[in-house]
Structure formats: structure tokens, C-alpha cells
Enzyme design. Structure first.
Site, PDB file in Angstrom:
ATOM      1  N   HIS A   1     -50.594  92.894   8.359  1.00 18.15           N
ATOM      2  CA  HIS A   1     -49.507  93.018   7.361  1.00 18.15           C
ATOM      3  C   HIS A   1     -50.035  93.658   6.061  1.00 18.15           C
ATOM      4  CE1 HIS A   1     -45.422  91.122   6.078  1.00 18.15           C
ATOM      5  NE2 HIS A   1     -45.649  92.238   5.404  1.00 18.15           N
ATOM      6  N   ILE A   2     -50.507  94.904   6.200  1.00 20.49           N
ATOM      7  CA  ILE A   2     -51.134  95.564   5.043  1.00 20.49           C
ATOM      8  C   ILE A   2     -50.443  96.874   4.661  1.00 20.49           C
ATOM      9  CG2 ILE A   2     -53.434  94.539   5.359  1.00 20.49           C
ATOM     10  CD1 ILE A   2     -54.240  97.232   6.753  1.00 20.49           C
TER      11      ILE A   2
ATOM     12  N   GLY B   1     -33.691 102.978   5.564  1.00 24.10           N
ATOM     13  CA  GLY B   1     -33.691 102.743   4.112  1.00 24.10           C
ATOM     14  C   GLY B   1     -34.700 103.679   3.472  1.00 24.10           C
ATOM     15  N   ARG B   2     -35.159 103.287   2.282  1.00 21.23           N
ATOM     16  CA  ARG B   2     -36.055 104.179   1.529  1.00 21.23           C
ATOM     17  C   ARG B   2     -37.358 104.446   2.276  1.00 21.23           C
ATOM     18  NH1 ARG B   2     -34.200 100.655  -3.491  1.00 21.23           N
ATOM     19  NH2 ARG B   2     -34.352  99.181  -1.776  1.00 21.23           N
ATOM     20  N   ILE B   3     -37.920 103.410   2.921  1.00 20.08           N
ATOM     21  CA  ILE B   3     -39.201 103.603   3.622  1.00 20.08           C
ATOM     22  C   ILE B   3     -38.991 104.456   4.876  1.00 20.08           C
ATOM     23  CG2 ILE B   3     -41.121 102.435   4.792  1.00 20.08           C
ATOM     24  CD1 ILE B   3     -40.562 100.019   2.870  1.00 20.08           C
TER      25      ILE B   3
ATOM     26  N   GLU C   1     -46.560  85.220  12.291  1.00 17.95           N
ATOM     27  CA  GLU C   1     -47.836  85.582  11.668  1.00 17.95           C
ATOM     28  C   GLU C   1     -48.231  84.547  10.610  1.00 17.95           C
ATOM     29  OE1 GLU C   1     -46.380  89.479  10.207  1.00 17.95           O
ATOM     30  OE2 GLU C   1     -46.777  88.758   8.187  1.00 17.95           O
TER      31      GLU C   1
ATOM     32  N   ARG D   1     -27.570 100.819  10.261  1.00 19.21           N
ATOM     33  CA  ARG D   1     -26.239 100.213  10.193  1.00 19.21           C
ATOM     34  C   ARG D   1     -25.217 101.224   9.664  1.00 19.21           C
ATOM     35  NH1 ARG D   1     -27.164  94.700   7.137  1.00 19.21           N
ATOM     36  NH2 ARG D   1     -28.612  96.138   6.205  1.00 19.21           N
TER      37      ARG D   1
ATOM     38  N   ILE E   1     -43.555  98.230  11.304  1.00 23.31           N
ATOM     39  CA  ILE E   1     -44.054  97.886   9.961  1.00 23.31           C
ATOM     40  C   ILE E   1     -42.969  97.109   9.211  1.00 23.31           C
ATOM     41  CG2 ILE E   1     -45.695  99.776   9.688  1.00 23.31           C
ATOM     42  CD1 ILE E   1     -43.483 101.150   7.924  1.00 23.31           C
ATOM     43  N   ALA E   2     -41.967  96.606   9.961  1.00 25.79           N
ATOM     44  CA  ALA E   2     -40.825  95.963   9.300  1.00 25.79           C
ATOM     45  C   ALA E   2     -41.094  94.475   9.097  1.00 25.79           C
ATOM     46  CB  ALA E   2     -39.562  96.204  10.116  1.00 25.79           C
ATOM     47  N   ARG E   3     -40.824  93.684  10.086  1.00 26.14           N
ATOM     48  CA  ARG E   3     -41.073  92.247  10.037  1.00 26.14           C
ATOM     49  C   ARG E   3     -41.319  91.745  11.451  1.00 26.14           C
ATOM     50  NH1 ARG E   3     -42.122  92.317   5.506  1.00 26.14           N
ATOM     51  NH2 ARG E   3     -41.290  91.109   3.762  1.00 26.14           N
TER      52      ARG E   3
HETATM   53  C1  DGY Z   1     -42.876  93.687   1.654  1.00 24.32           C
HETATM   54  O1  DGY Z   1     -42.921  94.100   0.498  1.00 24.32           O
HETATM   55  O2  DGY Z   1     -41.857  93.223   2.165  1.00 24.32           O
HETATM   56  C2  DGY Z   1     -44.145  93.783   2.443  1.00 24.32           C
HETATM   57  O3  DGY Z   1     -43.940  93.487   3.769  1.00 24.32           O
HETATM   58  C3  DGY Z   1     -45.193  92.882   1.831  1.00 24.32           C
HETATM   59  O4  DGY Z   1     -44.864  91.562   2.126  1.00 24.32           O
END
Ligand code: DGY
Length: 328
Positions: free
Chosen positions: A287-288, A156-158, A269, A179, A238-240
């Protein structure tokens, strides 16, 4: 006319609190108390709107208990805390904060990749512990970054922002799996090549996970996937939390089946799997990824503007389930 009642479920910048107070009969939580789902439902009684973060679960049980609720504005781009199907069934609009955090989060993804590959946390702990007595040829020798192969799962964008940083800034070869494949002009801009998931895992020197969490992506990186990676590879999430099987990852790191990992998100978390805390070859952050003052302010402002847009002007800016707007 009476102002709509809105709950601000978490502490937020004073400027945003003030903005919301101008438009709404606002209940807030500037003490940032941690509420159970039952306490959240109790505080939402009579509210038509809620300002949430990714930490508040909005599901059928809560929606049943809060029949006046019409909108939940998440201060996050991710919205796996929303049961969007249940929200739509209850006629409740969900909104998120896309775009405003893309580049900042991509910066962090790259920073975590660098810290992981170059063993920055591990070496700092060594220094702080007073263990540095002399230079040594292989001390904290890590993995090369420039010119290596960057793998991205979730484009995606990130993901695209990370690809650009790798390709244009560090001369990396970029491979990705998603996907759906990107249009050719975006692939060219990111200098990224689409590959199957297994090929991605096998070829990446540094693999970054940026895919959204869903039932489908739960444990997308488990023991079997980790086993396909190079023993010299690094993994960044850095996703979830929940996309990586954290227990399997801790075992892979302990047994040096991959070289290192950088994690900003965790299953369950803010708890962190105890085995991850025991292995030295992992960089752990709370989660920063989107946490700069400018970006967090932009996220909060967009969440507030979604509430104002919907409850005051009937037009949210970034709706997730616009189908509920038809009948409102
Ligand atoms: C988001 O924007 O989804 C980041 O993980 C902050 O929660």
C-alpha cells in the site's frame, strides 16, 4: 482560551507534529503503536479532533463512545474507514486529502503495470536466488505495453492520470468504465473511450482498478469478472482491498486464466491472502502508491490544515460531509 484537544492517531512527520502542537493540546502516537478500536476510543476521550489515516475505523460505536469528537481528518484520499453516514448523524465532520496525491499515485499505478507486464519482480527474485546461468530467448518474456489496450475501471482523477500516461506516453488505446461518463473534453484529453464493464474486461490487455471501495464495489473483480479477461491480460489494483476477491484472483493466477497481477492493496491488509504469496506471477507491494516524501508530506499537511481550518477558523479545506457545517 484553552487549545482544543486533538489526537494524532499515528506517527507523522515531525514538522506536522510541531504544526499541530502550535494550535492544539495534542496527544500523539509517535511510537506508532497499533491500537484496538477500544484503545483508540479511550485515547480520544475529551478530544474534539482526530488526525487519522486509512487504518483507523471511525464508526457509530466509536462515535457513541467519544461524544466530544467534532472532526476526523484522514491523511488519505480514500475514506472507507469512515462510516460517513454515522459521522454525519453524530455531527462529526470528515475530511480527506484529494488532489495532492493524484499524479504520484498515477505514476505508481503505471509503474506497477510495467513491473507486472514485464515480470520485473519475478525476474529479480530469480537473479537474487543465483539461478541466472545464461541468456535464453524466452526468459521472463512478458507482455507488450506500448500500443496495447489499457483498461481503467474507475475514472476519477487518478484514473485519468493513468489514462494520460498510457495514451500520451505509451501510445496505448484507452478504454474505461465508470459510474458516470466523463465530459467530452476530459475524454479527449485522456484519449479515452467509455465502454460497458464487460467490454472493458474483455478488451483490456492491461486493466487498472482505481475505483473507491464501497458495499457496491465489494468484489467488483471476482471469479466471474476474471473469467471475462484475456488469458494474456494483466490486472493492477491500486484502489482498495476488497474490490478484488483475492482468493479468486490467486486461483486465476495459479491456473493462468490471466497472465499476471500487480497488487498494492489487499483484503484484510496488512494480512495478504496466503494463496497470493504462493503464485509467482503477481507483484505485491505494501500500500505505497502515494508514498513519496513530497506527496506524503502534502497529504499530512492537508490533513493538519483541515483540523486547523475547522477547529481554529471554522472552515475546513476539503470536507466530505459539509452538511454538518450548517449547524456548527
Ligand atoms: C489514499 O490516499 O487513499 C491512499 O490509499 C493512502 O491510504
Amino acid at each position: 482560551m484553552a487549545k482544543p484537544a486533538v489526537l494524532l492517531a499515528r506517527a507523522v512527520f515531525p514538522e506536522i507534529l510541531q504544526l499541530l502542537q502550535e494550535h492544539f493540546d495534542l496527544r500523539h502516537n509517535q511510537a506508532d503503536e497499533a491500537w484496538t478500536p477500544q484503545q483508540l476510543a479511550a485515547r480520544l476521550q475529551g478530544c474534539t479532533g482526530a488526525f487519522t489515516t486509512g487504518s483507523e475505523r471511525i464508526d457509530a460505536a466509536l462515535l457513541d463512545a467519544c461524544p466530544q469528537l467534532k472532526v476526523c481528518a484522514n491523511m488519505a484520499v480514500g475514506f472507507n474507514n469512515f462510516d460517513l453516514k454515522a459521522m454525519t448523524a453524530h455531527g462529526v465532520l470528515g475530511t480527506n486529502t484529494p488532489d495532492v496525491l493524484t499524479e504520484t499515485t498515477a505514476d505508481f499505478g503505471f509503474a506497477l503495470l510495467m513491473a507486472t507486464a514485464r515480470r520485473i519482480s519475478e525476474s529479480e527474485h530469480f537473479l537474487r536466488a543465483g539461478r541466472w546461468d545464461r541468456w535464453r530467448y524466452d526468459m521472463f518474456a512478458g507482455a507488450e505495453v506500448h500500443g496495447t489496450t489499457l483498461g481503467i475501471l474507475g475514472m476519477g482523477r487518478i484514473g485519468q492520470g493513468i489514462a494520460r500516461r498510457g495514451a500520451h506516453g505509451f501510445g496505448m488505446k484507452v478504454v474505461y468504465h465508470n459510474r458516470s461518463r466523463l465530459p467530452p473534453e476530459l475524454e479527449a484529453d485522456c484519449r479515452a473511450t467509455y465502454v460497458g464493464k464487460d467490454e472493458l474486461l474483455r478488451t483490456a490487455d492491461h486493466l487498472v482498478l482505481v475505483l473507491p471501495y464501497s458495499a457496491e464495489s465489494h468484489h467488483a473483480m471476482g471469479a466471474a469478472e476474471l473469467a471475462l479477461m484475456k488469458p494474456t491480460a494483466t490486472l493492477v489494483n491500486i484502489a482498495r482491498g476488497g474490490i478484488v476477491d483475492d482468493a479468486a484472483l490467486a486461483a486465476a493466477l495459479r491456473d493462468k486464466r490471466i497472465a499476471a497481477a500487480g497488487l498494492d492493496v489487499f483484503e484484510g491488509e496488512p494480512k495478504v491472502h496466503p494463496d497470493l504469496l504462493q503464485v509467482p506471477n503477481v507483484v505485491l507491494t505494501p500500500h505505497i502508491a502515494s508514498a513519496t516524501i513530497t506527496t506524503r508530506m502534502a497529504m499530512a499537511r492537508l490533513a493538519a490544515d483541515n483540523l486547523i481550518g475547522f477547529l481554529v477558523h471554522g472552515k475546513p479545506l476539503t470536507p466530505l460531509n459539509p452538511e454538518v457545517l450548517g449547524g456548527s
